[in-house]
Design a protein around this motif. Structure first.
Motif, PDB file in Angstrom:
ATOM      1  N   GLY A   8       9.218  -7.639   4.375  1.00 32.82           N
ATOM      2  CA  GLY A   8       8.010  -7.251   4.252  1.00 32.82           C
ATOM      3  C   GLY A   8       8.008  -5.803   3.189  1.00 32.82           C
ATOM      4  N   ALA A   9       9.163  -5.159   3.382  1.00 31.36           N
ATOM      5  CA  ALA A   9       9.067  -3.797   2.588  1.00 31.36           C
ATOM      6  C   ALA A   9       9.429  -4.065   1.301  1.00 31.36           C
ATOM      7  CB  ALA A   9       9.935  -2.724   3.510  1.00 31.36           C
ATOM      8  N   THR A  10      10.099  -5.116   1.209  1.00 34.94           N
ATOM      9  CA  THR A  10      11.008  -5.084  -0.297  1.00 34.94           C
ATOM     10  C   THR A  10      10.478  -6.370  -1.334  1.00 34.94           C
ATOM     11  OG1 THR A  10      12.842  -6.252   0.522  1.00 34.94           O
ATOM     12  CG2 THR A  10      13.030  -4.039   0.610  1.00 34.94           C
ATOM     13  N   GLU A  11      10.022  -7.241  -0.693  1.00 38.00           N
ATOM     14  CA  GLU A  11       9.918  -8.575  -1.510  1.00 38.00           C
ATOM     15  C   GLU A  11       9.008  -8.388  -2.608  1.00 38.00           C
ATOM     16  OE1 GLU A  11      11.454 -12.413  -1.460  1.00 38.00           O
ATOM     17  OE2 GLU A  11      12.992 -10.507  -0.930  1.00 38.00           O
ATOM     18  N   GLY A  12       7.748  -8.076  -2.403  1.00 39.33           N
ATOM     19  CA  GLY A  12       6.783  -7.687  -3.301  1.00 39.33           C
ATOM     20  C   GLY A  12       6.671  -6.535  -4.206  1.00 39.33           C
ATOM     21  N   VAL A  13       7.655  -5.412  -3.443  1.00 37.05           N
ATOM     22  CA  VAL A  13       7.542  -4.166  -4.173  1.00 37.05           C
ATOM     23  C   VAL A  13       8.567  -4.295  -5.427  1.00 37.05           C
ATOM     24  CG1 VAL A  13       8.372  -1.885  -3.712  1.00 37.05           C
ATOM     25  CG2 VAL A  13       6.896  -3.069  -2.060  1.00 37.05           C
ATOM     26  N   ALA A  14       9.655  -5.062  -5.043  1.00 38.06           N
ATOM     27  CA  ALA A  14      10.740  -5.312  -6.117  1.00 38.06           C
ATOM     28  C   ALA A  14      10.068  -5.740  -7.285  1.00 38.06           C
ATOM     29  CB  ALA A  14      11.629  -5.883  -5.759  1.00 38.06           C
ATOM     30  N   VAL A  25       0.733  -1.366  -0.249  1.00 38.83           N
ATOM     31  CA  VAL A  25       0.279  -0.064  -0.097  1.00 38.83           C
ATOM     32  C   VAL A  25       0.824   1.238   0.077  1.00 38.83           C
ATOM     33  CG1 VAL A  25      -1.729   1.392   1.520  1.00 38.83           C
ATOM     34  CG2 VAL A  25      -2.030  -1.187   1.041  1.00 38.83           C
ATOM     35  N   LEU A  26       1.893   1.421   0.915  1.00 37.87           N
ATOM     36  CA  LEU A  26       2.837   2.246   0.728  1.00 37.87           C
ATOM     37  C   LEU A  26       3.447   2.702  -0.318  1.00 37.87           C
ATOM     38  CD1 LEU A  26       4.550   1.978   4.422  1.00 37.87           C
ATOM     39  CD2 LEU A  26       2.757   3.618   3.638  1.00 37.87           C
ATOM     40  N   SER A  27       3.770   1.454  -1.200  1.00 36.39           N
ATOM     41  CA  SER A  27       4.487   1.542  -2.431  1.00 36.39           C
ATOM     42  C   SER A  27       3.510   2.221  -3.430  1.00 36.39           C
ATOM     43  CB  SER A  27       5.200   0.423  -2.918  1.00 36.39           C
ATOM     44  OG  SER A  27       4.209  -0.672  -3.444  1.00 36.39           O
ATOM     45  N   ASP A  28       2.441   1.862  -3.451  1.00 35.96           N
ATOM     46  CA  ASP A  28       1.266   2.561  -4.442  1.00 35.96           C
ATOM     47  C   ASP A  28       1.275   4.009  -4.007  1.00 35.96           C
ATOM     48  OD1 ASP A  28       0.814   0.185  -5.383  1.00 35.96           O
ATOM     49  OD2 ASP A  28      -0.769  -0.183  -4.302  1.00 35.96           O
ATOM     50  N   ARG A  29       1.464   4.471  -2.510  1.00 31.26           N
ATOM     51  CA  ARG A  29       1.089   5.788  -2.263  1.00 31.26           C
ATOM     52  C   ARG A  29       2.426   6.679  -2.601  1.00 31.26           C
ATOM     53  NH1 ARG A  29      -1.502   6.226   3.240  1.00 31.26           N
ATOM     54  NH2 ARG A  29      -3.192   5.117   1.971  1.00 31.26           N
ATOM     55  N   TRP A  30       3.632   6.128  -2.053  1.00 30.89           N
ATOM     56  CA  TRP A  30       4.788   6.673  -1.872  1.00 30.89           C
ATOM     57  C   TRP A  30       5.635   6.389  -3.314  1.00 30.89           C
ATOM     58  CZ3 TRP A  30       6.633   5.448   3.971  1.00 30.89           C
ATOM     59  CH2 TRP A  30       5.637   6.474   4.622  1.00 30.89           C
ATOM     60  N   GLY A  31       5.565   5.350  -3.831  1.00 35.62           N
ATOM     61  CA  GLY A  31       6.295   4.935  -5.108  1.00 35.62           C
ATOM     62  C   GLY A  31       7.202   3.677  -4.503  1.00 35.62           C
ATOM     63  N   ARG A  32       7.624   2.908  -5.493  1.00 36.20           N
ATOM     64  CA  ARG A  32       8.169   1.676  -5.518  1.00 36.20           C
ATOM     65  C   ARG A  32       9.498   1.991  -5.182  1.00 36.20           C
ATOM     66  NH1 ARG A  32       3.470  -0.424  -5.968  1.00 36.20           N
ATOM     67  NH2 ARG A  32       2.532  -0.468  -8.175  1.00 36.20           N
ATOM     68  N   LYS A  33      10.326   2.861  -5.880  1.00 37.58           N
ATOM     69  CA  LYS A  33      11.564   3.249  -5.387  1.00 37.58           C
ATOM     70  C   LYS A  33      11.924   3.811  -4.027  1.00 37.58           C
ATOM     71  CE  LYS A  33      15.155   6.508  -7.307  1.00 37.58           C
ATOM     72  NZ  LYS A  33      15.468   7.526  -8.489  1.00 37.58           N
ATOM     73  N   THR A  34      11.114   4.553  -3.545  1.00 41.53           N
ATOM     74  CA  THR A  34      10.947   5.325  -2.091  1.00 41.53           C
ATOM     75  C   THR A  34      11.177   4.105  -1.160  1.00 41.53           C
ATOM     76  OG1 THR A  34      10.044   7.175  -2.702  1.00 41.53           O
ATOM     77  CG2 THR A  34      10.058   6.620  -0.221  1.00 41.53           C
ATOM     78  N   VAL A  35      10.050   2.933  -1.221  1.00 38.79           N
ATOM     79  CA  VAL A  35      10.033   1.928  -0.340  1.00 38.79           C
ATOM     80  C   VAL A  35      11.263   1.061  -0.403  1.00 38.79           C
ATOM     81  CG1 VAL A  35       8.587   0.112   0.525  1.00 38.79           C
ATOM     82  CG2 VAL A  35       7.579   2.226  -0.209  1.00 38.79           C
ATOM     83  N   MET A  36      11.589   0.678  -1.610  1.00 40.39           N
ATOM     84  CA  MET A  36      12.974  -0.098  -1.835  1.00 40.39           C
ATOM     85  C   MET A  36      14.040   0.706  -1.078  1.00 40.39           C
ATOM     86  SD  MET A  36      12.572  -2.114  -5.295  1.00 40.39           S
ATOM     87  CE  MET A  36      13.933  -2.845  -4.976  1.00 40.39           C
ATOM     88  N   ILE A  37      14.319   1.775  -1.420  1.00 40.40           N
ATOM     89  CA  ILE A  37      15.562   2.601  -0.834  1.00 40.40           C
ATOM     90  C   ILE A  37      15.321   2.473   0.862  1.00 40.40           C
ATOM     91  CG2 ILE A  37      16.412   5.011  -0.402  1.00 40.40           C
ATOM     92  CD1 ILE A  37      15.788   5.472  -3.399  1.00 40.40           C
ATOM     93  N   GLY A  38      14.395   2.582   1.330  1.00 43.12           N
ATOM     94  CA  GLY A  38      13.923   2.432   2.837  1.00 43.12           C
ATOM     95  C   GLY A  38      14.504   1.077   3.308  1.00 43.12           C
TER      96      GLY A  38
END
Length: 205
Positions: free
Chosen positions: A129-135, A83-96
């Motif tokens: 949890g923050a990166t597996e699906g987001v990548a 949900v956060l990656s949809d809102r903030w962007g994939r790149k931002t969540v992956m960098i975090g």
């Protein structure tokens, strides 16, 4: 039986070009694959985390309990991370997530007290949890629907091929240098990959 698939609009295919070839993908996607390879080189098997826990004096039962909490955190946070990656962007969540990974691996390199290992594993579940699906969602954003299957094949091939030398290097460092050495390497490569993702991979269509 109950799920219907919407077929993408067919486009003419050049018969001279193999469907599995990376040709036709954007430079952004190819750079992203390179960044994933760099990160995976420092992302050795999770067995090294368990070995590190044993190295610090934890029992098998204590490690099993820690792994239960790790999986609970991973499962609980995967959905919110999407949900956060949809809102903030994939790149931002992956960098975090990769920044957190670098700090966790640095922690495993420096940790001296067994009780600290549990906290590091909980944070590791947060990274997962923050990166597996987001990548994988990031791959879908970068590639057209008609080439997504090939893109995921290339993505998993790049990560899978790099995973073996990653663990071989980690094992050699563990034996030849010190048990902390693989974690210093993982933290350093994660930091480099995070900077490369930030500077070289653009987000958006």
């Amino acid at each position: 039986w109950l799920v219907k698939e919407k077929r993408p609009q067919e486009r003419p295919v050049d018969p001279s070009r193999p469907l599995s070839a990376p040709a036709g993908f954007s430079l952004r996607f190819k750079i992203f694959l390179g960044v994933m390879v760099l990160f995976t080189l420092g992302n050795s098997s999770d067995a090294f985390l368990i070995l590190r826990a044993q190295n610090l004096g934890l029992s098998v039962f204590q490690i099993l309990l820690i792994l239960v909490f790790f999986n609970m955190v991973y499962a609980a946070l995967s959905g919110p991370a999407g949900v956060l990656s949809d809102r903030w962007g994939r790149k931002t969540v992956m960098i975090g997530g990769w920044t957190l990974y670098a700090l966790i691996y640095l922690g495993f390199a420096l940790v001296s007290s067994p009780w600290m290992v549990g906290g590091l594993f909980v944070l590791y579940g947060l990274y997962y949890g923050a990166t597996e699906g987001v990548a994988r969602a990031f791959v879908a954003d970068m590639v057209g629907a008609e080439r997504r299957g090939t893109a995921y094949g290339l993505f998993n091939t790049a990560v899978g091929i790099t995973a073996l030398p990653s663990s071989v290097i980690a094992g050699w460092l563990w034996q030849a240098v010190a048990p902390s050495a693989p974690f210093y390497l993982g933290a350093a490569l994660a930091g480099l990959a995070m900077l490369a993702l930030w500077l070289l991979v653009k987000e958006g269509a």
